[in-house]
Scaffold this active site. Structure first.
Site, mmCIF file in Angstrom:
data_model
loop_
_atom_site.group_PDB
_atom_site.id
_atom_site.type_symbol
_atom_site.label_atom_id
_atom_site.label_comp_id
_atom_site.label_asym_id
_atom_site.label_seq_id
_atom_site.Cartn_x
_atom_site.Cartn_y
_atom_site.Cartn_z
ATOM 1 N N HIS A 1 0.621 -1.143 0.029
ATOM 2 C CA HIS A 1 0.086 0.267 0.007
ATOM 3 C C HIS A 1 0.758 1.360 -0.061
ATOM 4 C CE1 HIS A 1 -3.549 -2.254 2.091
ATOM 5 N NE2 HIS A 1 -3.126 -2.987 1.001
ATOM 6 N N GLU B 1 -12.249 1.055 -6.188
ATOM 7 C CA GLU B 1 -13.083 2.388 -6.763
ATOM 8 C C GLU B 1 -12.347 3.013 -7.988
ATOM 9 O OE1 GLU B 1 -13.946 3.745 -2.030
ATOM 10 O OE2 GLU B 1 -12.811 4.949 -3.348
ATOM 11 N N GLY C 1 -9.420 -1.409 -3.059
ATOM 12 C CA GLY C 1 -10.163 -1.614 -1.829
ATOM 13 C C GLY C 1 -9.589 -2.810 -1.172
ATOM 14 N N ARG D 1 -7.058 4.686 0.680
ATOM 15 C CA ARG D 1 -6.625 3.488 0.794
ATOM 16 C C ARG D 1 -5.204 3.145 0.300
ATOM 17 N NH1 ARG D 1 -6.701 -2.299 -0.144
ATOM 18 N NH2 ARG D 1 -6.348 -3.626 1.660
ATOM 19 N N TYR E 1 -12.393 10.905 0.912
ATOM 20 C CA TYR E 1 -12.821 9.814 0.183
ATOM 21 C C TYR E 1 -13.180 8.527 1.198
ATOM 22 C CZ TYR E 1 -12.086 12.260 -3.878
ATOM 23 O OH TYR E 1 -12.243 13.347 -4.890
#
Length: 469
Positions: free
Chosen positions: A151, A239, A233, A214, A249
């Protein structure tokens, strides 16, 4: 001398035009011809068409490649392989890239990469000067952004008002940083070209442009200045978003649309921007490209999205998102290239002939080499202008597929160098010395399957894929 060289190259290209069978793809009334531009590189992450009419590519293990789109010949112009965590084997590495908008006067390249201090992963945004051969004078603009084993976000884009947009991920800390406005993680950051904070940011003391993200890993500019983003996600709700200044968001309080009671309460209180589209289960959305070229009229005004596929696979593809005329909604979705069963990381487009280039990252998470960059071209489209590319190094291989012998022709620069033959898994299976411009390669001892050859000189590296039948 140059005129004689160009004549030799023209004869060479004409004599080697028989390249074997070509895979084609149908897009409405348009036929795209597939070919391999580069084979054997490891984990290409960002590909973009540069203002110098070359394709620039970052690889997660820490290289920047500059690729001639006419031949696939590439040179390594930047390397940080010694500092990339896990040698790029996980999600951290050399990731996003963007070019200075005034390239003719200020040839600079912006890069994002991860590095380690002890056991801690960080991320930094840097800028380098282009001297015509290499990226030099690396200067850090933002440092010590929290990094992680996953991430990290890290897509870059330059907006028409000459600002850098940079996506950052939540580094898998359950979104703790994402809702802290002043922090740099879980955000879309907006940055001046010199690394300072723009005075017209939502808060002139913070890089934050939008928050509550995210792991956004796709950015592109659409019609009317719309900024689109793709975002991973968790187990649901990948998204596709429109990014607006000063908007929340939702992550981690909201996944996808505000469609539960708790989510609706949070959305109402925090002015949460909902996605244009979401996917459940997650398909692992990635690089974006807004297509506006007449070569493929069926994709005019569409967003092309790279899809890596979920952890279990099955979703790998390129998704075409058809938009409303104002670009504010998705009207339909199509899928292409799923039959490769390969993770698609990023896309770019030749502005002259509309050719689409697609970067693949292997078949399994988080990706493995060797990989390819493929091109998909409408050969029936006649371009008014083509990229001005002098062919200084090239290789032709035919027939393809072949059973016992394949013939290879090379430009003079490769005579005296090594020709290496690799299996599809990247394992070296054969090596010979190139002794002339034209020669045969005995492949009778190879098992049936896919292979590629590679040869390098001071002018770069060139690869060609072939199949042994």
């Amino acid at each position: 001398m140059k005129r004689g060289l160009n004549l030799i190259l023209a004869v060479f290209l004409l004599s080697c035009s028989n390249s074997g069978k070509s895979q084609t793809w149908t897009v409405g009334n348009t036929t795209l011809t597939e070919s391999d531009l580069v084979t054997g590189i490891t984990l290409p992450w960002e590909i973009l068409w540069g203002p110098d009419d070359y394709i620039w590519c970052t690889t997660r293990p820490g290289l920047v490649l500059r690729i001639n789109p006419a031949t696939g010949n590439f040179t390594t112009v930047f390397s940080i392989t010694s500092i990339v965590p896990s040698s790029g084997g996980g999600e951290p590495g050399l990731l996003g890239m963007a070019m200075h908008p005034d390239w003719a006067n200020t040839p600079k390249v912006y890069l994002v990469y991860n590095y380690k201090v002890g056991f801690t992963v960080y991320e930094r945004l840097v800028v380098c000067d282009w001297d015509g051969t290499n990226l030099i004078n690396e200067t850090t603009l933002i440092d010590e952004i929290h990094g992680g084993n996953i991430h990290n976000g890290s897509r870059l884009m330059i907006t028409p008002d000459n600002k850098i947009l940079m996506s950052t991920g939540d580094i898998d800390n359950s979104g703790y940083y994402s809702q802290i406005f002043e922090d740099t993680n879980g955000k879309i950051l907006r940055i001046n070209l010199d690394g300072s904070i723009p005075a017209d940011n939502p808060d002139p003391t913070a890089y934050t442009y939008s928050w509550g993200h995210r792991n956004p890993q796709g950015l592109c500019l659409g019609p009317n200045g719309i900024i689109y983003s793709s975002e991973h996600g968790a187990n649901s709700s990948d998204e596709f978003n429109i990014i607006e200044a000063g908007r929340n968001y939702g992550w981690p309080n909201v996944q996808g649309a505000c469609n539960t009671g708790a989510e609706q309460t949070f959305c109402d209180a925090n002015d949460v921007k909902e996605p244009l589209k979401e996917w459940t289960p997650c398909i692992a959305v990635n690089g974006l490209e807004y297509y506006t070229h007449p070569a493929i009229p069926e994709w005019q005004g569409c967003v092309l999205m790279a899809v890596l596929g979920g952890l279990g696979g099955n979703y790998e593809r390129m998704t075409v998102l058809h938009l409303s005329d104002d670009g504010l909604s998705v009207t339909s979705e199509e899928s292409f290239f799923s039959s490769f069963n390969l993770r698609i990381r990023d896309l770019c487009v030749n502005p002259y002939n509309g050719t689409l280039y697609v970067a693949f990252n292997g078949s399994t998470y988080p990706g493995a080499g060797p990989n390819k960059i493929k091109e998909f071209t409408n050969l029936d489209f006649v371009s008014v202008q083509e990229a001005n590319k002098e062919v200084v190094q090239d290789m032709k291989l035919y027939p393809n597929p072949a059973e016992t012998i394949t013939f290879i022709e090379v430009t003079e620069s490769l005579v005296g160098e090594k020709l290496q033959v690799y299996g599809a898994d990247g394992v070296l299976v054969k090596e010979i010395k190139i002794t002339s411009n034209s020669f045969s390669l005995d492949i009778s001892d190879l098992t049936m399957g896919n292979y590629f050859v590679s040869a390098s000189s001071s002018l770069g590296t060139i690869t060609r894929a072939f199949r042994k039948d």
